[in-house]
Design a protein around this motif. Sequence first.
Motif, short mmCIF file in Angstrom:
data_model
loop_
_atom_site.label_atom_id
_atom_site.label_comp_id
_atom_site.label_asym_id
_atom_site.label_seq_id
_atom_site.Cartn_x
_atom_site.Cartn_y
_atom_site.Cartn_z
N GLU A 166 -2.67 0.08 0.16
CA GLU A 166 -2.51 -1.14 -0.63
C GLU A 166 -1.48 -0.94 -1.74
O GLU A 166 -0.64 -1.81 -2.00
CB GLU A 166 -3.86 -1.54 -1.23
N HIS A 167 -1.54 0.24 -2.39
CA HIS A 167 -0.56 0.53 -3.44
C HIS A 167 0.84 0.60 -2.85
O HIS A 167 1.80 0.04 -3.42
CB HIS A 167 -0.92 1.86 -4.10
N ARG A 168 0.96 1.25 -1.70
CA ARG A 168 2.27 1.34 -1.05
C ARG A 168 2.75 -0.04 -0.59
O ARG A 168 3.94 -0.35 -0.67
CB ARG A 168 2.16 2.29 0.15
N SER A 169 1.81 -0.86 -0.12
CA SER A 169 2.17 -2.21 0.32
C SER A 169 2.69 -3.04 -0.85
O SER A 169 3.64 -3.82 -0.70
CB SER A 169 0.97 -2.89 0.96
N ARG A 170 2.10 -2.88 -2.03
CA ARG A 170 2.58 -3.60 -3.20
C ARG A 170 3.99 -3.15 -3.58
O ARG A 170 4.84 -3.96 -3.97
CB ARG A 170 1.63 -3.39 -4.38
N ILE A 171 4.24 -1.84 -3.47
CA ILE A 171 5.59 -1.35 -3.75
C ILE A 171 6.59 -1.94 -2.75
O ILE A 171 7.68 -2.38 -3.12
CB ILE A 171 5.61 0.19 -3.70
N GLU A 172 6.19 -1.96 -1.47
CA GLU A 172 7.08 -2.54 -0.45
C GLU A 172 7.33 -4.02 -0.74
O GLU A 172 8.45 -4.52 -0.55
CB GLU A 172 6.46 -2.37 0.94
N ARG A 173 6.29 -4.73 -1.19
CA ARG A 173 6.46 -6.15 -1.51
C ARG A 173 7.44 -6.33 -2.68
O ARG A 173 8.30 -7.22 -2.65
CB ARG A 173 5.11 -6.77 -1.83
N ALA A 174 7.32 -5.45 -3.68
CA ALA A 174 8.25 -5.53 -4.81
C ALA A 174 9.68 -5.22 -4.34
O ALA A 174 10.64 -5.89 -4.76
CB ALA A 174 7.82 -4.55 -5.90
N GLU B 100 11.62 -10.55 -11.55
CA GLU B 100 11.34 -10.96 -10.17
C GLU B 100 10.03 -10.38 -9.66
O GLU B 100 9.34 -10.99 -8.86
CB GLU B 100 12.50 -10.54 -9.26
N ILE B 101 9.69 -9.16 -10.07
CA ILE B 101 8.48 -8.49 -9.56
C ILE B 101 7.36 -8.48 -10.60
O ILE B 101 6.42 -7.69 -10.49
CB ILE B 101 8.80 -7.06 -9.11
N GLN B 102 7.46 -9.34 -11.60
CA GLN B 102 6.44 -9.40 -12.64
C GLN B 102 5.07 -9.67 -12.06
O GLN B 102 4.06 -9.11 -12.51
CB GLN B 102 6.82 -10.48 -13.66
N GLY B 103 5.00 -10.54 -11.05
CA GLY B 103 3.70 -10.87 -10.48
C GLY B 103 3.09 -9.77 -9.65
O GLY B 103 1.88 -9.74 -9.43
N VAL B 104 3.91 -8.82 -9.18
CA VAL B 104 3.41 -7.72 -8.37
C VAL B 104 3.09 -6.51 -9.23
O VAL B 104 2.01 -5.93 -9.15
CB VAL B 104 4.43 -7.34 -7.28
N PHE B 105 4.04 -6.12 -10.08
CA PHE B 105 3.85 -4.98 -10.98
C PHE B 105 4.33 -5.38 -12.37
O PHE B 105 5.52 -5.26 -12.69
CB PHE B 105 4.64 -3.76 -10.50
N PRO B 106 3.45 -5.87 -13.23
CA PRO B 106 3.88 -6.29 -14.57
C PRO B 106 4.45 -5.16 -15.41
O PRO B 106 5.28 -5.40 -16.29
CB PRO B 106 2.58 -6.83 -15.19
N ARG C 162 10.90 -5.69 -1.36
CA ARG C 162 11.38 -6.83 -0.58
C ARG C 162 11.84 -7.97 -1.48
O ARG C 162 12.83 -8.64 -1.20
CB ARG C 162 10.30 -7.31 0.39
N GLN C 163 11.10 -8.20 -2.57
CA GLN C 163 11.50 -9.27 -3.49
C GLN C 163 12.83 -8.95 -4.15
O GLN C 163 13.69 -9.82 -4.29
CB GLN C 163 10.39 -9.47 -4.54
N VAL C 164 12.99 -7.68 -4.54
CA VAL C 164 14.27 -7.29 -5.14
C VAL C 164 15.38 -7.39 -4.10
O VAL C 164 16.49 -7.87 -4.38
CB VAL C 164 14.18 -5.86 -5.70
#
Length: 632
Positions: free
Chosen positions: A44-52, A316-322, A54-56
Amino acid sequence: MTSSQRSMVAAVVLFLLIAAAVIGSMSWATAASYALARQNVGDEHRSRIERALRQVESHMMGIINSEAMRPFSDYLELHEARPSVVFMAEGRQLDPDHIRVHHLSPLALRDPPKGWMTLHFQITPQGIVGSPQIPDQNSVWAVDVAQFSVDFYRRARGTWAWLERNYANLDFRGRIASAFRYDREESIDPSFTNRDAALAGLQLSKKKSSRLADSRQQRQALHAAQAGYLPIEQCLHPDVAAQNIRSLPLRGVPTPLGDATAAEEVTFSIGSFAPAIWIDGFHKLAFVRDARVDAEIYYQGFIADWDSLKAELLAEIQGVFPDADLEPIANDAELDDETAFRKMPYLPAVIRVPEIPGGVSAAAWASIQWQLLMSWAGAAAVLVIAGFGVRNLMALTNRRMQFAYAVTHELRTPLTTFRLYSDMLSAGLVPDSARQEYLETLHRESIRLSRLVEEVLEYARLENQKIRLHIADTDAPAILDVVGETLEKACRQNGIQGQTVNHISNGMPVRTDVNVVNQIAGVLVNNACRHARGSEKPMVLVELGGTDGRVHLDVIDTGTGVDRSDARRIFKPFRRGRDADRAARGGIGLGLALARNWATLLGGRLDLIARHHPKHRGAHFRLTFPTDGGQN
């Protein structure tokens, strides 16, 4: 080893096997669940990093693609467009084939699309750097800086001043060339033609071409592709324009112009943007593409302010990793696998995110702790139930064995007496003078045997809850009178003294089953008489008292009392005191168990108050029951 001991050992082994199976299964399930939870937390932690990431990537891809669509001519300080229709100020129309409209770059006329883009630049094959955003203020195309925002003009002038000071020491062109390590993707720029290149002053290698020289159709298509509108004040007469071009060299671009009609076709293509490179420590980034004009390579791109770009990407990634951060890297070839995974697309930087609070282990435990605790609680409940089941099974087995032993032992004496006396009477071996004594003995043993059977049957009825009470209204003195008759009879049979004491002076009304109360008192009195026999002054005392809607019936004897070890099990069925056999007092150990069950039916209780009475030295039992028939 006796059969009772073997049964106990078998029960203990069975329980241990059940406990081992339950605990082993739960331990395996706990370990598997914990390992799975750790993996899920990490994934899950790795998935959040991947999501961030992707957003970047999506954000940067839009910007890079937008910049990649810029035509080659946008990076030139001056370029030409061929008009379709030209009107003079007095309204006279000119032949567009002999007119050229000279433009400043769109980059010189408006702010860049992003505030962190501080300067667009071009490097010629000769290594000369220029920027369309910093035009020569002495030329006829001088730009009024008022059309720029103050903030952008300040940033652009500052970056240009820094670039002029440090360009010689940057090896800028060499570093950019080494950054192009990808397979080249080329595209033809339709807005940049051989004629535009000539008028813009590019000194290009020329290649003869007969296809475009006099083709009217292609010239018309070129007109249509480059048609546009400019107000009259932005147009210059060709002679004036040519004179200015010849006299004012463009920075970074040689200026000799040939005849526009004699310009020859050139071949060129525009490549993709290379990965960004650091040019001022970790403060400025250069985004660069290459453009090939025949055999010569031009580098075009823009310089970004890293602090401003980083702030935009973090938003851009504030919602994923503030609390994320972007860390610049100098050489991505030296990154380990984990850091390479966090590498930002298009940027020489990696994303740094806060560690999982407490670590993966703590987060995994927090995600499953309640489920595991509930599972272990369920397993513990299963073990407790199994333990009670095994215990009850052991108790039942032991009770059956005790019952068999007690009944067999208790039946042996009267049955032996019956057989012996009956044989002697039938054989005529008993003289007439002793016949009556023999018959009385047989009568007593029959009563004893009948009492034994009645106790067993009564206990079975209590166990099956088939006893019904017969509640009636009476008073405390009447109950004491009934119990007194039972006491007198028992004491007379045992040759001891009996005494009753009434502590209730007002004749308390009572609603209860007097027969059951008397049965309980009979058990207590008979036991007291058996234990009081042989004492120095044998006596049994029955006292009646009552307070707060409850009646107390105490039975006290002058015997030896109750042994400490017997006190813990004295009310259990088929349990007799240690001296029962030695004293030959008989009984199968059901009396007190029956008495306690009867007391429960009345809504009361039967207790051993003292193992040794302080005055009479014997046992002290108390029956307590309510005055209203057990309804309160």
